[in-house]
Design an enzyme around this catalytic site. Sequence first.
Site, short mmCIF file in Angstrom:
data_model
loop_
_atom_site.label_atom_id
_atom_site.label_comp_id
_atom_site.label_asym_id
_atom_site.label_seq_id
_atom_site.Cartn_x
_atom_site.Cartn_y
_atom_site.Cartn_z
N PRO A 1 57.82 65.46 20.43
CA PRO A 1 56.69 65.58 20.74
C PRO A 1 55.57 65.08 19.89
CG PRO A 1 57.51 67.71 20.18
CD PRO A 1 58.37 66.74 19.77
N GLN B 1 56.47 71.80 25.78
CA GLN B 1 55.83 72.80 24.61
C GLN B 1 54.78 73.38 24.52
OE1 GLN B 1 54.63 70.85 20.71
NE2 GLN B 1 56.71 71.31 19.97
N CYS C 1 53.44 73.49 13.96
CA CYS C 1 52.14 72.52 13.79
C CYS C 1 51.06 72.99 12.76
CB CYS C 1 51.51 72.58 15.32
SG CYS C 1 49.98 71.84 15.19
N LYS D 1 60.65 75.00 17.85
CA LYS D 1 60.55 73.84 16.80
C LYS D 1 59.91 74.38 15.79
CE LYS D 1 59.42 68.96 16.47
NZ LYS D 1 58.00 68.93 15.81
N ASP E 1 62.66 61.93 9.74
CA ASP E 1 62.89 60.62 9.03
C ASP E 1 63.91 60.03 9.75
OD1 ASP E 1 60.76 61.46 7.48
OD2 ASP E 1 62.34 61.99 5.65
N GLY F 1 60.82 60.95 16.01
CA GLY F 1 59.44 60.79 16.40
C GLY F 1 58.70 59.67 15.79
C1 LIG Z 1 50.68 62.07 15.20
C2 LIG Z 1 51.63 63.10 15.21
C3 LIG Z 1 51.68 64.35 16.21
C4 LIG Z 1 52.46 65.21 16.17
N1 LIG Z 1 52.49 66.06 17.33
C5 LIG Z 1 53.33 67.03 17.59
C6 LIG Z 1 53.23 68.23 18.79
O1 LIG Z 1 52.41 68.05 19.57
N2 LIG Z 1 54.11 69.01 18.82
C7 LIG Z 1 55.15 68.94 17.85
O2 LIG Z 1 56.10 70.05 17.78
N3 LIG Z 1 55.45 68.38 16.79
C8 LIG Z 1 54.30 67.29 16.60
N4 LIG Z 1 54.65 66.42 15.67
C9 LIG Z 1 55.73 66.33 14.66
C10 LIG Z 1 56.81 65.60 15.37
O3 LIG Z 1 57.23 66.16 16.50
C11 LIG Z 1 58.09 65.49 14.36
O4 LIG Z 1 58.54 66.92 13.88
C12 LIG Z 1 57.75 64.97 12.89
O5 LIG Z 1 57.13 63.56 13.06
C13 LIG Z 1 59.12 64.49 12.22
O6 LIG Z 1 60.23 63.72 12.75
P1 LIG Z 1 60.14 62.19 12.41
O7 LIG Z 1 60.21 62.01 11.01
O8 LIG Z 1 61.11 61.24 13.24
O9 LIG Z 1 58.75 61.53 12.77
C14 LIG Z 1 53.57 65.46 15.32
C15 LIG Z 1 53.82 64.26 14.44
C16 LIG Z 1 52.74 63.26 14.33
C17 LIG Z 1 52.91 62.36 12.95
#
Ligand SMILES: Cc1cc2nc3c(=O)[nH]c(=O)nc-3n(C[C@H](O)[C@H](O)[C@H](O)COP(=O)(O)O)c2cc1C
Length: 299
Positions: free
Chosen positions: A9, A63, A95, A134, A195, A217
Site C-alpha cells: 500500500p 488497510q 505508519c 503490517k 527493498d 512497494g
Molecule cells: C510514499 C509512500 C507511501 C506509503 N504509504 C503506506 C500506506 O498507506 N500504508 C502502509 O502500510 N505502508 C505505506 N508505505 C510503506 C510501504 O507499503 C512499504 O512498506 C515500504 O515502502 C517498504 O517497501 P519497499 O522497500 O518495497 O518500498 C508507504 C511508503 C511510501 C514510500
Amino acid sequence: MIPESYLAPIHEYTDMPFRLLCQEYGAQAVCLPLLNTKALINKPKKLGQMVDISALERNAGVQLVGSDPVLVAKTARLVFESYPSTEWFNLNCGCPSNNTVGTGGGSALMRQPQRIADIVAEMKRSVDTPVNVKIRIKESFEETLQMCKTIESSGIDSLIVHGRTVKAGYSGKADWQMIKRLHEEISIPLIGNGDISNDREGRELIKNGLCDSFMIGRAAMKNPGVFRNEEPDGVRGRRKLLERYIELHERHIGPPHPADVKVKGVNFVTGVPDSAALRDKICRAKTVEEMVNVLADKE
Ligand SMILES: Cc1cc2nc3c(=O)[nH]c(=O)nc-3n(C[C@H](O)[C@H](O)[C@H](O)COP(=O)(O)O)c2cc1C
C-alpha cells in the site's frame, strides 16, 4: 494457500487503476493504502470516494488505521458489507507519520502489542474474512519477536513485516536476517517487505526460507512490470505504461485527474537517459494529453 506476491500500500499512489496495472503484470495480491477509521465512520456517505476497490482486483485487501478496537471493527464491518469483494483486512501498525501517530494509530500501536491483539480479535469477530497487520521491526530481535507472539495470540491470519524500524523511516537497508528469524519463530504465514526489486528476488527470498510471501512497494511505483521481471523498453515502454494506467482509469472510474497521472509519469521515467529533463517537462505539463506527449516527443 496465501498469494506469493503482493503490491504494497502506498498512500496517494496505489489507486485502483494502478493496482489493476500491477495485477496485469502478475501481482497476485494488492493492498489498498491506509484508510482512517474515524474519517470513514464519520462520513459514511464518502465511503465510495475513500474505498476505491474493484471486483476485478484479485486478493484485494483494505488497510485501516485506528487504535480503538470497537471503532476499527465497526469500520471493517461497514466496508465489508458495502464491498464484499474485500478479500482481507489489514491493520496499519507501521505508519510513522505524525498525523497517524498523533491519533494513537499506525506505528504508535507497536508500543502496545496487546492493543494490536485486541483490535485484531475484535476485527475477526466482526468480519468473516482474513485479517492481518503490517508492522515494522523493533530495535532488537527479542522485542520484535515478543510483539509478534502477542499479535499471533489474537487469531490473526498472517503478518506483514517491513524490515525497518520506525526510527529508520525509509533510510538504510531492510533487515532481512531479522525477518528470517521471525519467520522461523512464528507459526502464521509471514509476508516480508523491504527493498525487493522484482518478482525474481521475492521468489528467491521465499525459496531460501526468509518469508512465505513478499510485498513490493517503491520498485513497483517506478515500474509495475517488476511483477513480471520486465523492464519497460526505453521511453516508449514508459509511455505505454502511462497510457495503460490512463486507460484503466477511464474505463473503471472516469478521466484521471492530471495530478494522479503526473505522479505516475514522474516515477515511470526513472532510469531513462535524461530522466531529470523529462520529469521537469511532465511536471510543467497541465493536461493529461500534454504529459503523454512529453514522452511521445522523446521517442
Ligand atoms: C510514499 C509512500 C507511501 C506509503 N504509504 C503506506 C500506506 O498507506 N500504508 C502502509 O502500510 N505502508 C505505506 N508505505 C510503506 C510501504 O507499503 C512499504 O512498506 C515500504 O515502502 C517498504 O517497501 P519497499 O522497500 O518495497 O518500498 C508507504 C511508503 C511510501 C514510500
